[in-house]
Design an enzyme around this catalytic site. Structure first.
Site, mmCIF file in Angstrom:
data_model
loop_
_atom_site.group_PDB
_atom_site.id
_atom_site.type_symbol
_atom_site.label_atom_id
_atom_site.label_comp_id
_atom_site.label_asym_id
_atom_site.label_seq_id
_atom_site.Cartn_x
_atom_site.Cartn_y
_atom_site.Cartn_z
ATOM 1 N N THR A 14 0.831 -1.206 0.000
ATOM 2 C CA THR A 14 0.000 0.000 0.000
ATOM 3 C C THR A 14 0.867 1.259 0.000
ATOM 4 O O THR A 14 0.378 2.342 -0.302
ATOM 5 C CB THR A 14 -0.883 0.061 1.267
ATOM 6 N N ASP A 147 9.714 1.059 4.633
ATOM 7 C CA ASP A 147 10.847 0.452 5.327
ATOM 8 C C ASP A 147 11.783 1.493 5.946
ATOM 9 O O ASP A 147 12.025 1.454 7.160
ATOM 10 C CB ASP A 147 11.610 -0.503 4.394
HETATM 11 C C1 GLA Z 1 8.914 -4.116 0.388
HETATM 12 C C2 GLA Z 1 9.123 -2.658 -0.001
HETATM 13 C C3 GLA Z 1 8.154 -1.767 0.756
HETATM 14 C C4 GLA Z 1 6.719 -2.259 0.637
HETATM 15 C C5 GLA Z 1 6.638 -3.757 0.926
HETATM 16 C C6 GLA Z 1 5.262 -4.316 0.665
HETATM 17 O O1 GLA Z 1 9.262 -4.300 1.719
HETATM 18 O O2 GLA Z 1 10.439 -2.257 0.240
HETATM 19 O O3 GLA Z 1 8.282 -0.440 0.286
HETATM 20 O O4 GLA Z 1 6.182 -1.952 -0.610
HETATM 21 O O5 GLA Z 1 7.559 -4.492 0.164
HETATM 22 O O6 GLA Z 1 4.359 -3.786 1.577
#
Ligand code: GLA
Length: 327
Positions: A14, A147
């Protein structure tokens, strides 16, 4: 400098469309020990045993994990950091490819060391945005803000509710009764080599099924926050279950191993469980009653091994502060 890993409770796929996420920073992470060095950035990985060396201006060929270091140096330079080099030793307790954002822990810890060495400072959200770009520049993964934002902004004992569109956030207390478990399927995922970019493009093109996941997932984040804040822990199981099913059926990023782990976790009495992170392998997140969490995880991993022949692993995680807290 230490930067923690993260596990996302809910709000998956999302972030890159400006939605809601609810990650927790955990007590696994990446540590960078450093000293100043003239003209160069040198980084040695304790785990891999190799050394990356580039100019303090970010120039120079880098391969493998060195691409992250080079991207961070170059982006910080564009933002005004002076070309102060560092000699760094990088060590990490984050399993790579397990969906716990090992790359954000790496980019953020390197960035904080570089900033500290040059007496340069950025607001946490600005740094998070830059580290989001670093991922794209290093390995071409068009990831979202979740993240690095979690790695920087999280608070011990809380999940981080972040609106990736407005960049507003607040900390949501985690009930003390609950333990946060991560169970790694042992199937490595690599965002660089998975359908991650394809999913993002599908969302941008307006694919109805993909968008149905995003819309329903944003709703689930709101409901999970309400349940945590209202102490309605019984509501969590069905919400996590629906989140997992939506990632499996509408978004198609789960794997049979993750599906099995989630089923096993519920069978063994988990309060809530679902796949976590980008998918295509990696881990599930489980909320479990704190007393009994270890034995639940043991049983899940044993049953998983028996059924798949794969060596799953689990972590009972403590929530920790983000890397910028206390700087
Ligand atoms: C990875 C990406 C995040 C996010 C997740 C899915 O961790 O680095 O930015 O999009 O996937 O929620």
């Amino acid at each position: 400098m230490f930067a923690p890993a993260r596990v996302n409770l809910i709000g998956e796929h999302t972030d890159y469309s400006g939605g809601l996420v609810l990650p927790v920073a955990i007590d696994l992470g990446t540590t960078v020990e450093w000293r100043r060095l003239d003209g160069r950035v040198r980084a040695r990985s304790l785990a891999l045993g190799d050394v990356v060396e580039i100019g303090a201006d970010g120039r120079g060929a880098a391969t493998g994990w060195g691409r992250y270091v080079a991207a961070v140096v170059a982006l910080l330079r564009e933002r005004g950091r002076s070309d102060v080099g560092i000699d760094a030793v990088v060590s990490s307790t984050v399993p790579i490819g397990s969906g716990l954002s090992s790359s954000a822990a790496l980019t953020v810890s390197i960035a904080l060391a570089l900033c500290r060495a040059a007496g340069f400072e950025l607001e946490p959200l600005e740094l998070a945005q830059l580290m989001r770009q670093a991922e794209g520049r290093a390995v071409g993964v068009p990831c979202g803000l979740m993240d690095p934002a979690c790695v920087l902004l999280a608070r011990r004992g809380h999940a981080l509710l972040l609106d990736c569109g407005s960049e507003e956030y607040r900390h949501v207390p985690l009930p003390e009764r609950l333990a946060v478990l991560v169970v790694d399927s042992g199937v490595r995922h690599s965002l660089e080599h998975s359908g991650y970019a394809e999913r993002r493009a599908e969302v941008e093109r307006g694919d109805a099924r993909r968008l149905r996941h995003v819309t329903s997932e944003n709703e689930r984040v709101r409901h999970v926050v309400a349940a945590l804040e209202g102490g309605d822990l019984d509501a969590l199981g069905p919400l996590f279950r629906a989140g997992h099913d939506s990632l499996r059926d509408d978004f198609e990023v789960s794997t049979p191993e993750l599906d099995l782990l989630v089923d096993l976790a519920y069978e063994r009495g988990a309060v809530a469980a679902r796949m976590t992170g980008g998918g295509f392998g990696g881990s599930i997140v489980v909320l479990a009653e704190a007393d009994g969490a270890d034995s639940l995880a043991d049983e899940v991993v044993a049953a998983y091994r028996e059924r798949t022949g794969r060596g799953g692993r689990f972590y009972v995680c403590s929530s920790v502060d983000g890397a910028s807290v206390g700087l």
